[in-house]
Design a protein around this motif. Structure first.
Motif, short mmCIF file in Angstrom:
data_model
loop_
_atom_site.label_atom_id
_atom_site.label_comp_id
_atom_site.label_asym_id
_atom_site.label_seq_id
_atom_site.Cartn_x
_atom_site.Cartn_y
_atom_site.Cartn_z
N ILE A 80 0.97 -1.23 0.00
CA ILE A 80 0.06 -0.06 -0.06
C ILE A 80 0.93 1.44 -0.13
CG2 ILE A 80 -0.17 0.29 2.51
CD1 ILE A 80 -3.20 0.95 1.98
N SER A 81 0.29 2.21 -0.43
CA SER A 81 1.13 3.65 -0.53
C SER A 81 -0.09 4.60 -0.15
CB SER A 81 1.70 3.94 -2.11
OG SER A 81 1.95 5.34 -2.29
N SER A 82 0.56 5.83 0.66
CA SER A 82 -0.29 6.74 1.03
C SER A 82 -0.61 7.84 -0.07
CB SER A 82 0.39 7.50 2.22
OG SER A 82 1.60 8.07 1.96
N ALA A 83 0.27 7.67 -1.33
CA ALA A 83 0.21 8.47 -2.33
C ALA A 83 -0.39 8.08 -3.37
CB ALA A 83 1.52 9.21 -2.79
N ASP A 84 -0.05 6.93 -3.78
CA ASP A 84 -0.76 6.26 -5.11
C ASP A 84 -1.86 5.02 -4.86
OD1 ASP A 84 -1.08 5.15 -7.37
OD2 ASP A 84 0.90 4.36 -7.76
N PRO A 85 -3.04 5.10 -5.06
CA PRO A 85 -4.13 4.03 -4.71
C PRO A 85 -3.93 2.75 -5.60
CG PRO A 85 -4.85 6.00 -6.07
CD PRO A 85 -3.62 6.36 -5.87
N ASP A 86 -3.29 3.01 -6.82
CA ASP A 86 -2.74 2.03 -7.79
C ASP A 86 -1.43 1.15 -7.21
OD1 ASP A 86 -5.19 2.20 -8.97
OD2 ASP A 86 -4.38 3.78 -10.39
N PHE A 87 -0.83 1.66 -6.28
CA PHE A 87 0.26 0.96 -5.85
C PHE A 87 0.41 -0.45 -5.48
CE2 PHE A 87 3.46 0.31 -2.50
CZ PHE A 87 4.56 0.58 -3.19
N SER A 88 -0.80 -0.97 -4.85
CA SER A 88 -1.07 -2.22 -4.46
C SER A 88 -0.88 -3.52 -5.48
CB SER A 88 -2.26 -2.35 -3.70
OG SER A 88 -2.24 -1.61 -2.70
N TYR A 89 0.01 -4.38 -5.27
CA TYR A 89 -0.16 -5.48 -6.13
C TYR A 89 -1.55 -6.41 -6.01
CZ TYR A 89 4.90 -5.24 -7.56
OH TYR A 89 6.11 -5.05 -8.15
N SER A 90 -1.97 -7.10 -6.92
CA SER A 90 -3.25 -7.90 -6.98
C SER A 90 -3.51 -8.52 -5.51
CB SER A 90 -3.27 -8.80 -7.99
OG SER A 90 -2.41 -9.77 -8.15
N ARG A 91 -2.39 -9.06 -4.99
CA ARG A 91 -2.37 -9.93 -3.90
C ARG A 91 -3.22 -8.97 -2.68
NH1 ARG A 91 2.83 -12.95 -1.06
NH2 ARG A 91 1.89 -13.41 1.04
N PHE A 92 -2.86 -7.91 -2.42
CA PHE A 92 -3.36 -7.02 -1.64
C PHE A 92 -4.45 -5.84 -2.06
CE2 PHE A 92 0.84 -8.37 -0.19
CZ PHE A 92 0.68 -8.81 0.98
N LEU A 93 -4.49 -5.80 -3.39
CA LEU A 93 -5.45 -4.53 -3.79
C LEU A 93 -6.76 -4.48 -3.30
CD1 LEU A 93 -5.52 -2.28 -5.86
CD2 LEU A 93 -6.02 -3.83 -7.64
N SER A 94 -7.40 -5.73 -3.22
CA SER A 94 -8.96 -5.68 -2.86
C SER A 94 -9.00 -5.44 -1.52
CB SER A 94 -9.71 -7.16 -3.18
OG SER A 94 -8.89 -8.12 -2.53
N ARG A 95 -8.22 -5.85 -0.74
CA ARG A 95 -8.15 -5.35 0.84
C ARG A 95 -7.71 -4.13 0.86
NH1 ARG A 95 -5.17 -9.43 4.77
NH2 ARG A 95 -3.42 -9.68 3.02
N ALA A 96 -6.77 -3.57 0.14
CA ALA A 96 -6.60 -1.99 0.18
C ALA A 96 -7.57 -1.02 -0.22
CB ALA A 96 -5.44 -1.71 -0.60
N GLN A 97 -8.60 -1.50 -1.11
CA GLN A 97 -9.63 -0.88 -1.67
C GLN A 97 -10.83 -0.73 -0.49
OE1 GLN A 97 -10.31 -2.59 -5.54
NE2 GLN A 97 -9.14 -1.29 -6.53
N THR A 98 -10.96 -1.78 0.10
CA THR A 98 -11.81 -2.01 0.95
C THR A 98 -11.42 -1.48 2.32
OG1 THR A 98 -11.26 -4.30 1.56
CG2 THR A 98 -13.04 -3.78 -0.08
#
Length: 1000
Positions: A80-98
């Motif tokens: 995760i990144s505090s600057a880039d919402p698309d920073f996360s890899y697919s492994r963590f993307l859904s949990r970062a979005q929720t």
């Protein structure tokens, strides 16, 4: 314009200088919560990360978190990144979005990274990186911590098999909760009993036992806890017992226990990793009504005199109607000071200054029956003498369950006299000798017996260098501690764990704390005595217990060979962190890896170049570092160093002896061969071979340099070819010469130097210098050796063999007649030769050129008023015919032949000149010719004339046949001119000759 540029440059240079100085002064530091952090599957994970050292501390910094999975240690996964919402890899993307994974700013320079529900695959090394918002060159922008995800093993159950209980008001309740965990790591459990009252949404704590074994009553239960109406006891390893002496109506509701599992992080803070509730039990409390309010009678009885140390019994009784159904409070007072009180529910309350005696069993108060109470004091002291009374209060319970206190009633005072006895005090040090390790906690216990009064204790120490004791800490009779000034900053304490035990503790001892420790116990009463005991304390430094040595069986190896280093750590009693380091020739000390005490490894060097093995022995631990296929990069001085975690910091111990590892190139087998001498003629192509007859490896590459030592002793480089076959000419080789010099490589390998159109200047000693290269295990090419091979090249001048006929001939020619001046080459130097022929005429003494036939087929007449025709009938035969001669044409005639050869270096050049014999021509009316040559020469002339005549005859016949055929084809037309009208035309056509009229 100049002024404008300079005006702009000055502020620009100042800005750049300011930025440079600013960058030099700043140093950024990034810190992350220390690990490893052990967390349970499904629990919450929070990691703090902060950065400092920026010029603008108020500017909000952006942070990024990455994960290194233990299953793929070479791959970093964006979390995760505090600057880039698309920073996360697919492994963590859904949990970062929720927002199941989030990153939150605490302030502009720090964030909290959170995973709400941990998964097993979230385990690994987390890396926090601050994104540079400024031009800062120096600093640390990344910090790492390790997270270990463990299974939840916490278990909580209630021992009561029923889910519903019913009691009358005033009855006692006992419940047992079983809580345990199978977690391997060192954890603490805390337990809380909760009550959710009827109609309430939230439960309230009744009493709790925290992870440090401290009991705390819940809000609203403090007084009952003081009265010991509520208690929580730990029975064995996993049972926790709740006791409520007298249930109140307010206790009705849902009651259950909750267990919490805590682990201590490396930063010494405690973190709850698991929490579970037992099944709830429904508790019903039935009300009881009291209506009797009769008057009280209070009595006390006591012995008149006791010896110090004996037991004092103070029984009290209450006289009233309906005694069994009424509630009372009763207190014992000494000289007007309340000692203890038993409440209406039977809870004992003891004054603070007597609470320790109550805990030690020296003071006890009980209700022995309806209206009967007893106070026990043992042992009594002389100070305990005086007047004692009992005071009773009637208590009436209201509908809300609370008691309303009535008026007090006192007994008659009872005077008690306490006589002193002879002291029987003895003191014993439980451990007279203790051996500790630096950083350990010193704990000494001073045991006393025969205590008849108050005691105070003082702890002292003397070192081996000083015979005088110095004070450390003291404990007075009233429980007040006082530390000596020298130990004001140290964590030192003394406690009285029981009436007979005094415990002294000193945290994190150092070798300087070694010495003799003494406890002085003093009786506080008059004529009391003081006794002392001592203990010898030895503190070993970590340096003295941990010894490190380094060795290797093969410190000198050949390139590509494995090297094993052995680091021996002797007498290892404590966990250590071991660091392998390498000091290279550039004097830089590089860390290869760090092996932590928990088994984790942090690599700084190339992990693929090393292998690590640890072998535990009885008295030592062997650490092996294997260098795989050693190259020159791994050569240098190796050391192993251990450190221990002491006083919250890693203390480095003296490193091992340095061990130098040398990596040598394999011995070169390179051998060359070439011809020692080569002789060639000028203009010939020369090839000089330099053959590799023996090489170190089939994969060897070669760099070749050809040099020439000339006759004057000077050297020049002709050309060079690097190991990649890239050819470069030497600086002394001119551009025009480079076209005739070349080199190629053939099988063997053989390096061929080719010189085209050799010159005299090419002669000399040619040296072939070959450098052999071998590739090391890391792919770098290394030079093994040089070998030379020489060849002496000799370039000879070309021999000229030009020869022409030199016959002396005399000829008489009629006026207006033609005569021929032949020039016949009988021998030439080369079949590639070209010739330039010039005919001369000598009238008197001066010879003049009359005609020149150049080698490039250019013709040139030299004399006026002489008509000539040039012919070249056969190779080596040149002929000049003088037309329409007159008397002035008489004289001597001869030809001069120049032989020309072509070379690549010089182009066309003249190599020989020959002159023919003289032709003496006399032009008169008779026109006869007479040969003055010998018969053999005349035979050659006549043979040549015969051949020419036969060739001309054949040519004329062929021309006639063609003419006749054409005349027949054209219908019998005749040509305008007869063939015989031009007697010399056939000669001109056959020889490609040319008739020239020379005019001025």
């Amino acid at each position: 314009m100049t002024f404008a540029v300079s005006s702009l440059w000055r502020p620009t240079s100042l800005i750049l200088l300011g930025l440079f100085l600013r960058c030099e002064a700043q140093r950024v530091n990034t810190e992350i919560q220390a690990g490893p952090l052990y967390r349970v599957v499904g629990s919450q994970l929070t990691i703090s990360c902060s950065a400092s050292g920026f010029a603008d501390e108020k500017l909000k910094k952006d942070f990024e978190f990455r994960l290194v999975d233990p299953a793929r240690p070479t791959v970093e996964i964006n979390v995760i990144s505090s600057a880039d919402p698309d920073f996360s890899y697919s492994r963590f993307l859904s949990r970062a979005q929720t927002k199941a994974i989030s990153i939150t700013h605490v302030d502009p320079n720090s964030v909290i990274f959170e995973i709400k529900h941990l998964l097993k695959q979230d385990e690994g090394e987390y890396e926090c990186t601050v994104v540079k918002p400024e031009y800062v060159l120096n600093g640390v922008y990344t910090a790492k911590t390790v997270v270990k995800v463990i299974d939840d093993s916490l278990s909580v159950t209630s021992s009561d098999s029923t889910t519903s209980l019913s009691f009358d008001e005033g009855e006692s309740l006992t419940l047992i909760c079983q809580a345990s965990t199978n977690t391997i790591q060192h954890v603490h459990l805390s337990l809380i009993w909760y009550l959710r009252k009827d109609g309430a949404q939230d439960a309230i704590p009744i009493i709790s036992l925290d992870r440090d074994f401290t009991l705390t009553p819940g809000q609203g239960f403090e007084q009952r806890y003081k009265e010991e109406a509520i208690s929580l006891d730990k029975l064995g390893e996993a049972e926790y017992r709740l006791k409520i002496a007298e249930l109140a109506l307010s206790d009705q509701g849902q009651i259950y226990c909750q267990a919490q599992e805590w682990i201590q992080d490396p930063d010494r803070s405690w973190y709850m990793i698991a929490q579970k509730n037992a099944e709830e039990i429904t508790l019903t409390v039935k009300a009881k009504v009291v209506t009797d309010t009769s008057a009280l009678g209070v009595n006390i009885s006591a012995p008149l005199e006791l010896q110090e140390g004996q037991e004092l019994l103070l029984p009290c009784s209450i006289n009233a109607q309906n005694l069994a159904r009424r509630f009372f409070s009763l207190a014992w007072l000494w000289e007007g000071v309340e000692l203890a009180r038993i409440g209406p529910t039977g809870i004992l309350t003891v004054k603070q200054e007597y609470s320790d005696r109550e805990k030690d069993g020296e003071l006890r108060a009980t209700r022995t029956g309806n209206g009967k109470y007893l106070l026990r004091l043992k042992p009594v002291r002389t100070t305990h003498g005086g007047n004692y009374i009992c005071r009773a209060w009637p208590e009436e319970r209201g509908e809300d369950g609370n008691f309303k206190q009535g008026p007090a009633q006192d007994s008659q005072p009872q005077n008690v006299k306490i006589s002193p006895t002879e002291s029987e005090l003895t003191v014993e040090m439980k451990t007279p000798v203790q051996t500790l390790l630096q950083g350990d906690r010193l704990r000494l216990v001073c045991k006393v017996e025969g205590v008849n009064g108050g005691l105070s204790i003082a702890w002292q120490r003397k070192s081996a260098q000083s015979p005088v004791y110095t004070s450390i800490i003291s404990l007075s009779e009233s429980g007040i501690t006082e530390k000596a000034e020298a130990f004001a900053s140290r964590e030192v304490r003394v406690t009285r764990t029981s009436t007979k035990s005094f415990v002294f503790e000193l945290d994190r001892v150092a070798p300087s704390d070694a010495g003799t420790y003494g406890c002085d116990v003093s009786e506080t009463q008059n004529n009391g005595k003081t006794l002392s005991q001592s203990a010898n304390v030895i503190v070993n430094s970590i340096d003295s217990l941990v010894k490190v040595s380094l060795k290797s069986r093969t410190p000198v190896v050949t390139l590509g060979t494995d090297v094993e280093l052995m680091c021996k750590v002797l007498n290892q009693r404590i966990p250590v962190t071991l660091t392998w380091s390498l000091k290279t020739d550039d004097s830089n000390l590089n860390t290869i890896l760090v092996l932590y005490s928990n088994g984790s490894i942090s690599w700084s060097g190339d992990q693929h170049r090393y292998q690590v093995t640890v072998n535990n022995r009885a008295d030592s631990v062997m650490h092996y570092l294997k260098i795989l296929a050693a190259s020159h990069r791994e050569a240098g001085v190796y050391q192993c160093e251990v450190s221990v975690f002491l006083d919250n910091v890693h203390k480095k111990l003296p490193p091992s002896n340095p061990l130098k590892v040398m990596v040598q190139n394999p011995a070169s087998k390179l051998a060359l061969s070439s011809k020692p001498t080569i002789t060639e003629s000028i203009n010939a192509d020369v090839q000089i071979d330099c053959k590799v007859t023996l090489r170190t490896s089939e994969s060897s590459l070669y760099a070749v340099t050809w040099e020439l030592q000339q006759e004057d002793g000077s050297w020049k480089t002709i050309l060079s070819s690097d190991r990649n076959a890239l050819i470069t000419f030497g600086p002394q080789i001119k551009e025009s010469h480079r076209q005739r010099i070349g080199m190629r490589r053939t099988d063997g390998p053989t390096f061929e130097l080719t010189i085209r159109q050799a010159r005299i200047s090419d002669k000399g000693i040619y040296v072939c210098k070959v450098e052999e290269f071998l590739q090391d295990p890391q792919g770098e090419w290394l030079s093994l050796s040089y070998e030379n091979s020489t060849t002496d090249l000799n370039v000879m001048e070309l021999d000229t063999n030009l020869s022409i006929e030199k016959n002396e001939v005399e000829m008489n020619v009629s006026i207006a007649g033609d005569f021929s001046i032949p020039c016949h080459i009988t021998q030439q130097s080369s079949s590639e030769s070209q010739f330039q022929v010039t005919w001369f005429w000598q009238k008197d003494t001066e010879a003049k050129p009359i005609f020149t036939a150049y080698r490039n087929s250019t013709l040139q007449a030299r004399i006026e008023n002489v008509a000539v025709r040039y012919g070249h009938p056969l190779p080596g035969h040149f002929n000049l015919i003088v037309l329409q001669s007159n008397a002035e044409n008489s004289g001597l005639y001869f030809c001069e032949v120049e032989e020309w050869l072509y070379s690549f270096a010089y182009g066309w050049r003249k190599v020989a000149v020959e002159r023919s014999g003289n032709l003496n021509v006399n032009v008169d009316a008779e026109g006869s010719a007479r040969a003055v040559s010998d018969p053999a020469q005349m035979a050659n002339i006549w043979m040549a004339v015969f051949v020419v005549t036969m060739f001309l005859s054949f040519f004329i016949i062929m021309v006639l046949v063609v003419k006749i055929c054409k005349s027949k084809t054209s219908g019998g037309k005749k040509s305008a001119n007869s063939l015989w009208m031009e007697p010399h035309r056939h000669e001109s056509q056959m020889l490609s000759s040319e008739s020239l009229k020379l005019e001025g």
